[in-house]
Write a protein that holds these residues in place. Structure first.
Motif, mmCIF file in Angstrom:
data_model
loop_
_atom_site.group_PDB
_atom_site.id
_atom_site.type_symbol
_atom_site.label_atom_id
_atom_site.label_comp_id
_atom_site.label_asym_id
_atom_site.label_seq_id
_atom_site.Cartn_x
_atom_site.Cartn_y
_atom_site.Cartn_z
ATOM 1 N N ASN A 284 0.642 -1.166 -0.049
ATOM 2 C CA ASN A 284 0.009 -0.032 -0.173
ATOM 3 C C ASN A 284 0.979 1.366 0.118
ATOM 4 O OD1 ASN A 284 1.086 -0.194 2.641
ATOM 5 N ND2 ASN A 284 -1.022 0.549 3.414
ATOM 6 N N LEU A 285 2.149 1.130 0.272
ATOM 7 C CA LEU A 285 3.017 2.223 0.322
ATOM 8 C C LEU A 285 3.772 2.335 -1.291
ATOM 9 C CD1 LEU A 285 4.501 2.328 3.521
ATOM 10 C CD2 LEU A 285 3.325 4.167 2.683
ATOM 11 N N ALA A 286 3.238 1.618 -2.345
ATOM 12 C CA ALA A 286 3.947 1.512 -3.585
ATOM 13 C C ALA A 286 4.124 2.843 -4.332
ATOM 14 C CB ALA A 286 3.315 0.517 -4.397
ATOM 15 N N PHE A 287 2.920 3.778 -4.159
ATOM 16 C CA PHE A 287 3.051 5.123 -4.896
ATOM 17 C C PHE A 287 3.826 5.901 -4.078
ATOM 18 C CE2 PHE A 287 1.590 9.137 -6.479
ATOM 19 C CZ PHE A 287 1.237 8.866 -7.797
ATOM 20 N N THR A 288 3.915 5.914 -2.717
ATOM 21 C CA THR A 288 4.561 6.712 -1.978
ATOM 22 C C THR A 288 6.354 6.411 -2.308
ATOM 23 O OG1 THR A 288 2.830 6.926 -0.263
ATOM 24 C CG2 THR A 288 5.012 7.300 0.305
ATOM 25 N N PHE A 289 6.674 5.101 -2.128
ATOM 26 C CA PHE A 289 7.890 4.637 -2.432
ATOM 27 C C PHE A 289 8.589 5.274 -3.738
ATOM 28 C CE2 PHE A 289 7.798 2.619 1.588
ATOM 29 C CZ PHE A 289 9.257 2.588 1.866
ATOM 30 N N HIS A 290 7.720 5.114 -4.734
ATOM 31 C CA HIS A 290 7.840 5.438 -6.264
ATOM 32 C C HIS A 290 8.091 6.831 -6.329
ATOM 33 C CE1 HIS A 290 7.432 6.101 -10.438
ATOM 34 N NE2 HIS A 290 7.918 4.715 -10.606
ATOM 35 N N GLY A 291 7.256 7.596 -5.684
ATOM 36 C CA GLY A 291 7.413 9.094 -5.715
ATOM 37 C C GLY A 291 8.614 9.685 -5.350
ATOM 38 N N ILE A 292 9.293 9.067 -4.053
ATOM 39 C CA ILE A 292 10.370 9.573 -3.532
ATOM 40 C C ILE A 292 11.482 8.980 -4.573
ATOM 41 C CG2 ILE A 292 11.943 9.211 -1.645
ATOM 42 C CD1 ILE A 292 9.320 9.022 -0.028
ATOM 43 N N ALA A 293 11.574 7.628 -4.694
ATOM 44 C CA ALA A 293 12.689 6.706 -5.261
ATOM 45 C C ALA A 293 12.906 7.026 -6.671
ATOM 46 C CB ALA A 293 12.417 5.225 -5.251
ATOM 47 N N ILE A 294 11.838 7.370 -7.370
ATOM 48 C CA ILE A 294 11.891 7.836 -9.003
ATOM 49 C C ILE A 294 11.446 9.213 -9.075
ATOM 50 C CG2 ILE A 294 11.013 7.340 -11.271
ATOM 51 C CD1 ILE A 294 12.429 4.825 -9.991
ATOM 52 N N GLY A 295 10.342 9.665 -8.553
ATOM 53 C CA GLY A 295 9.847 11.029 -8.768
ATOM 54 C C GLY A 295 10.730 12.077 -8.434
ATOM 55 N N LEU A 296 11.000 12.113 -7.001
ATOM 56 C CA LEU A 296 12.199 12.999 -6.669
ATOM 57 C C LEU A 296 13.374 12.864 -7.202
ATOM 58 C CD1 LEU A 296 10.850 13.714 -2.937
ATOM 59 C CD2 LEU A 296 10.234 14.884 -5.186
ATOM 60 N N ARG A 297 13.792 11.619 -7.078
ATOM 61 C CA ARG A 297 15.131 11.352 -7.793
ATOM 62 C C ARG A 297 15.326 11.825 -9.058
ATOM 63 N NH1 ARG A 297 16.272 5.480 -9.823
ATOM 64 N NH2 ARG A 297 15.375 6.481 -11.529
ATOM 65 N N ASP A 298 14.710 11.556 -10.169
ATOM 66 C CA ASP A 298 14.720 12.151 -11.460
ATOM 67 C C ASP A 298 14.089 13.462 -11.736
ATOM 68 O OD1 ASP A 298 16.071 9.730 -11.632
ATOM 69 O OD2 ASP A 298 14.348 8.656 -12.743
ATOM 70 N N LEU A 299 13.150 13.931 -11.152
ATOM 71 C CA LEU A 299 12.443 14.992 -11.254
ATOM 72 C C LEU A 299 13.061 16.264 -10.787
ATOM 73 C CD1 LEU A 299 8.756 14.042 -11.878
ATOM 74 C CD2 LEU A 299 10.558 14.339 -13.684
ATOM 75 N N GLY A 300 13.490 16.070 -9.359
ATOM 76 C CA GLY A 300 14.140 16.937 -8.516
ATOM 77 C C GLY A 300 13.249 18.125 -8.082
ATOM 78 N N MET A 301 12.105 18.080 -7.767
ATOM 79 C CA MET A 301 11.140 18.762 -7.310
ATOM 80 C C MET A 301 10.963 18.899 -6.039
ATOM 81 S SD MET A 301 7.855 17.179 -8.931
ATOM 82 C CE MET A 301 8.209 17.619 -10.518
ATOM 83 N N THR A 302 12.259 18.997 -5.267
ATOM 84 C CA THR A 302 12.359 18.827 -3.832
ATOM 85 C C THR A 302 11.884 20.044 -2.937
ATOM 86 O OG1 THR A 302 14.393 17.416 -4.278
ATOM 87 C CG2 THR A 302 13.979 18.575 -2.044
ATOM 88 N N MET A 303 11.091 19.873 -1.789
ATOM 89 C CA MET A 303 10.804 20.907 -0.725
ATOM 90 C C MET A 303 12.044 21.184 0.034
ATOM 91 S SD MET A 303 7.513 20.844 1.768
ATOM 92 C CE MET A 303 6.759 22.594 2.153
#
Length: 426
Positions: free
Chosen positions: A254-273
């Motif tokens: 149930n945390l698949a989307f959350t982990f993907h958002g960090i491990a792929i999304g933030l890693r590659d898109l770099g839209m960090t807070m």
């Protein structure tokens, strides 16, 4: 133990700092984190262990904010990022591929309409805009390439309310997620996940922080969607080459989307807070349950006063008895429908521009959700890139003025509007 909203808003994600005992969440102003040894580093990079690597991905201050928002929204997890617009892209990124589309409400913030109608086309994605009050039109717009439905719980700028359970039922029938922008409602007025939403996004810049100091966004993951039920979402269900064939849904559940958002999304898109922004938002959320009732109370009184004024043609606020959305608002948003709404001034575009210029307490800024009252003429600013037809469809026609009603004394706000209307319509 189940806790109330205000208790959660203060305590979630905010235990005393184990190193120093600091009671408020510290600002961890650091880029990187020391590994215990080579095996520890490898485990972190392989997603075999949860921890901190680099602040583009994770940061303790930001993590505390993510935990607090997840608790308030009743979700499995959350991923913070640099802005509300960044959150929308971060939410769509795991769902989309070239040639895929989303179905979006016609009643959206003008910048979102531009992002969906223009910018995402550069990724090979597209959007279809539909009036979500028409269920059959929504069903007809969904095709084999549709990967999500997107709406706002309370829309910007018109303050319309969305029947989230009805839209969620259609999304479920189609086997696709519903993404709800909950910026204007906040979890105090609306919890979309309880109504069937899969993902929730916020511009934390607005009510969640509440003081006009931060630009930030978040994607909230319900944890309830079965990403492996079909082959529509390979980013979450299929082997991921960058992690040696790891399957996010199979591995993280149930945390698949959350982990993907960090491990792929933030890693590659770099839209960090940034951590300082997260700290300000944490402090803002502590008073969310105090501020939102005052925003709603003031907005209703101002809207009622404007509706009775002959210099005003129309007021669009779902809290008014005259609103066609009043029944939906009472059913789904019983605590109120927020502090944002629009009204049409007699005299059209020129009168609207004069009104904005004549106001003294209302600040003329391109923002909303601040403790202070704000005003903008959407057609000449936030919705300027749209055609007049698109502006009207979004509730931002040339004669429309948008108010974000703050938490000041309401009599002072009404007096300011009175003198400005006199000048604008003289």
């Amino acid at each position: 133990m189940t806790q109330g909203f205000d208790t959660t808003a203060i305590h979630a994600g905010a235990a005393a700092d184990p190193a120093t005992g600091a009671r408020q969440v510290p600002i961890y102003q650091t880029t990187a984190y020391a590994f215990r040894d080579a095996d520890h580093a490898a485990a972190l990079f392989n997603l075999q262990e949860v921890g901190y690597i680099y602040s583009r991905l994770t940061n303790p201050t930001v993590s505390a904010l993510q935990s607090r928002i997840a608790a308030l929204e009743g979700s499995a997890g959350a991923v913070c990022c640099s802005s509300g617009h960044a959150a929308q892209i971060l939410a769509l990124f795991p769902l989309m591929e070239p040639g895929r589309n989303i179905v979006a409400s016609t009643r959206l913030y003008g910048g979102t309409v531009t992002q969906f109608s223009q910018t995402i086309r550069r990724f090979g994605w597209s959007a279809k805009f539909v009036d979500l009050d028409d269920p059959q039109a929504l069903r007809d717009a969904i095709d084999d390439d549709t990967r999500a439905i997107f709406c706002e719980s309370i829309s910007n700028p018109g303050g319309y309310v969305t029947d989230i359970p009805a839209v969620a039922a259609i999304a479920d029938d189609a086997g696709i997620p519903l993404i709800v922008d909950n910026t204007l409602a906040t979890p105090y007025l609306c919890r979309p996940i309880e109504m069937g939403a899969t993902l929730v996004v916020h511009s934390l810049t607005k009510y969640m922080t509440g003081n006009g100091t931060v630009t930030g966004g978040v994607v909230v993951d319900s944890g309830r969607f079965d990403w492996s039920a079909s082959d529509k979402f390979p980013s979450l269900s299929a082997p991921e080459p960058a992690y040696h064939g790891l399957q996010f849904h199979k591995t993280f559940g149930n945390l698949a989307f959350t982990f993907h958002g960090i491990a792929i999304g933030l890693r590659d898109l770099g839209m960090t807070m940034n951590p300082q922004g997260a700290h300000y938002t944490l402090m803002g959320i502590e008073t969310l349950g105090l501020r939102m009732p005052r925003h709603c109370e003031n907005a209703l009184k101002v809207a009622q006063w404007l509706e009775e004024d002959p210099r005003v043609v129309k007021v669009t606020y779902a809290g008014l008895e005259s609103s066609p959305w009043k029944a939906t608002a009472d059913r789904l948003y019983p605590k109120g429908v927020g502090g944002l709404f629009t009204f049409e001034i007699a005299g059209g575009y020129q009168a609207a521009v004069k009104l904005v210029g004549a106001l003294e307490l209302f600040s003329h800024v391109a923002n909303l959700g601040d403790a202070r009252s704000l005003v903008i003429h959407s057609a000449s600013t936030t919705h300027r890139q749209l055609t007049e037809d698109q502006q009207r469809a979004a509730g931002a026609g040339p004669e429309v003025v948008r108010l974000s009603v703050g938490i000041e004394d309401v009599a002072d706000l009404i007096a300011d509007l009175d003198q400005a209307l006199a000048k604008a319509t003289a």
